[in-house]
Design an enzyme around this catalytic site. Structure first.
Site, mmCIF file in Angstrom:
data_model
loop_
_atom_site.group_PDB
_atom_site.id
_atom_site.type_symbol
_atom_site.label_atom_id
_atom_site.label_comp_id
_atom_site.label_asym_id
_atom_site.label_seq_id
_atom_site.Cartn_x
_atom_site.Cartn_y
_atom_site.Cartn_z
ATOM 1 C CB SER A 1 38.273 -17.604 -10.272
ATOM 2 O OG SER A 1 37.176 -18.466 -10.475
ATOM 3 C CE1 TYR B 1 35.264 -23.776 -7.176
ATOM 4 C CE2 TYR B 1 34.946 -22.169 -8.911
ATOM 5 C CZ TYR B 1 34.909 -22.513 -7.575
ATOM 6 O OH TYR B 1 34.511 -21.587 -6.656
ATOM 7 C CB THR C 1 38.326 -24.664 -5.087
ATOM 8 O OG1 THR C 1 39.153 -23.503 -5.229
ATOM 9 C CG2 THR C 1 37.189 -24.358 -4.126
ATOM 10 C CE LYS D 1 39.766 -20.175 -1.940
ATOM 11 N NZ LYS D 1 38.325 -20.322 -2.097
ATOM 12 C CG HIS E 1 33.756 -21.055 -1.463
ATOM 13 N ND1 HIS E 1 34.477 -21.968 -2.187
ATOM 14 C CD2 HIS E 1 33.287 -20.160 -2.364
ATOM 15 C CE1 HIS E 1 34.431 -21.641 -3.463
ATOM 16 N NE2 HIS E 1 33.720 -20.544 -3.609
#
Ligand code: FNR
Length: 395
Positions: A107, A130, A156, A252, A276
């Site tokens: 992440s 992100y 994402t 995603k 999520h």
């Protein structure tokens, strides 16, 4: 300790060993948690079709996800603060995934940095991005992912703004925890976790601290991240990121067939049907219930994966039957990590693979790549579709 036989055992042990604010961070959804609960409950409602007297020798769960060979159609999902479930959590989970032969996704909000995890593993990582307002930072993150030889970028799309999880607010979630009286009392009951944390330097957001100007300490970091997620993210940005990255791209957070078509038309290699883990739009459908319409909408020009609610190999099999070429697991591996570190993540993967392989065989199949909707029973006791067993079964 009695033997660990299913993911629930890992969850119970993690709850005992991980400080409350980080356990709650994992085991929670947004607002009423209805979508979080539906992710698991809707898997339970799907019934499997038992077949008998089928040759069940030589079973294989091997497949590929965006061209990467995997031991089963499962990858580790990107999860923020993984290094707070257990000291050095991202490195340990990535090692367990590598040894097992499934992909690991790091992440943006990890504790261990991209470079650090890459230095401790051989298999290429996948990196989850992100999108922040600070595009210079995003460009540098993408360059860092390239330099670390990441095998795919997972963008994402369902967290431009943050869903509210009550427990995180009530617990005052922060990494590392602030030395409040309540936290100190709770930490005193988690000696293993504390010892692990005392033995590592990795206690802050490793991809961010030291890489963003003006963000040196924790208080400025938390306000920076809260302000930084870019609410203006759109399909034009997806195109910009795709070009900038130049490698395999996975989108995603798709839950609607219309968005799925846009994802396919963007030229991405895979899309992930995901809410999520029930942490964003409470009241949205479960991922497994959204999967069939999306698989049908996009056809075969993009790989369709799903995540959300997978707690067993049976769930993986059901997702594959409904059109997912691959799946991601989040909490299942986090519970393993919190319970037993690297060995717990390995245990989680072993349990899931065993359940997957056995269930596939009970349903009359020996090769995961040939599993389709025929292994599921229609709801409410209607007659299953007629048709022969897979060819191998007669061999
Ligand atoms: C997540 N998820 C997530 N997704 C993402 O793209 N970036 C992230 O940093 C995080 N962080 C995160 C933290 C925690 C604690 C959880 C539980 C989840 C979502 C994650 O990738 C995945 O979509 C869900 O976890 C899938 O649902 P299950 O398997 O946890 O039910």
């Amino acid at each position: 300790m009695s033997p660990i036989t299913h993911i629930e055992d890992l969850r119970v042990l993690a709850q005992r060993r991980v400080p409350r604010m980080f356990y709650d961070y994992a085991d929670s959804g947004s607002w009423t948690e209805s979508t979080y609960r539906a992710n698991e409950a809707d898997f339970q409602a799907i019934k499997l079709r038992q077949r008998v007297a089928v040759n069940m020798e030589n079973r294989s769960t091997r497949t590929t996800m965006v061209g990467v060979d995997t031991a089963m159609p499962v990858a580790l999902a990107p999860t923020g603060l993984t290094g707070m479930q257990h000291a050095d959590g991202e490195i340990l989970a990535a090692r367990a995934a590598e040894a097992f032969g499934v992909p690991f996704t790091l992440s943006t909000m990890s504790i261990c940095s991209i470079e650090d995890v890459a230095a401790h593993t051989k298999a290429p990582l996948w990196f989850q991005l992100y999108v922040m307002r600070d595009r210079d930072f995003i460009e540098r993150l993408i360059e860092r992912a390239k330099a670390a030889r990441c095998g795919a970028l997972m963008l994402t799309l369902d967290l431009q703004i943050l869903g509210q999880r009550h427990k995180d607010i009530k617990n005052g979630l922060s990494a590392p925890p602030k030395p409040t009286l309540a936290n100190l009392i709770n930490l005193a009951t988690k000696p293993r976790w504390c010892l692990g944390m005392l033995g590592t330097k990795r206690r802050q957001f490793g991809n961010i601290v030291g890489h963003v100007k003006g963000v040196a300490d924790m208080s400025s970091l938390s306000s920076w991240t809260a302000q930084q997620f870019d609410p203006a993210l759109n399909w034009g940005d997806v195109e910009w990121i795709k070009n900038r990255w130049g490698g395999k791209l996975i989108l995603k957070g798709i839950l609607d067939p219309e968005d799925a078509r846009l994802a396919r038309d963007s030229g991405a290699d895979a899309l992930i049907v995901s809410n999520h883990g029930g942490r964003q739009l409470d009241g949205a459908p479960s991922s497994i219930s959204a999967l069939p319409a999306i698989a049908e909408a996009v056809g075969s020009r993009i790989e369709v994966w799903m995540d959300g609610g997978i707690r067993s190999g049976q769930d993986v099999l059901k997702a594959v039957a409904l059109g997912a070429r691959g799946t991601l697991i989040g909490r299942a591996f986090l519970y393993g990590l919190g319970a037993l570190g690297e060995a717990g993540v390995s245990k989680c993967l072993e349990l899931i693979q065993k359940e997957l392989e056995l269930t596939m065989a009970f349903c009359g199949h020996t090769d995961i790549r040939r599993v389709d909707r025929g292994i599921l029973l229609p709801p409410h006791g209607a007659a299953p579709p007629a048709g022969p067993l897979p060819v191998r079964a007669y061999g």
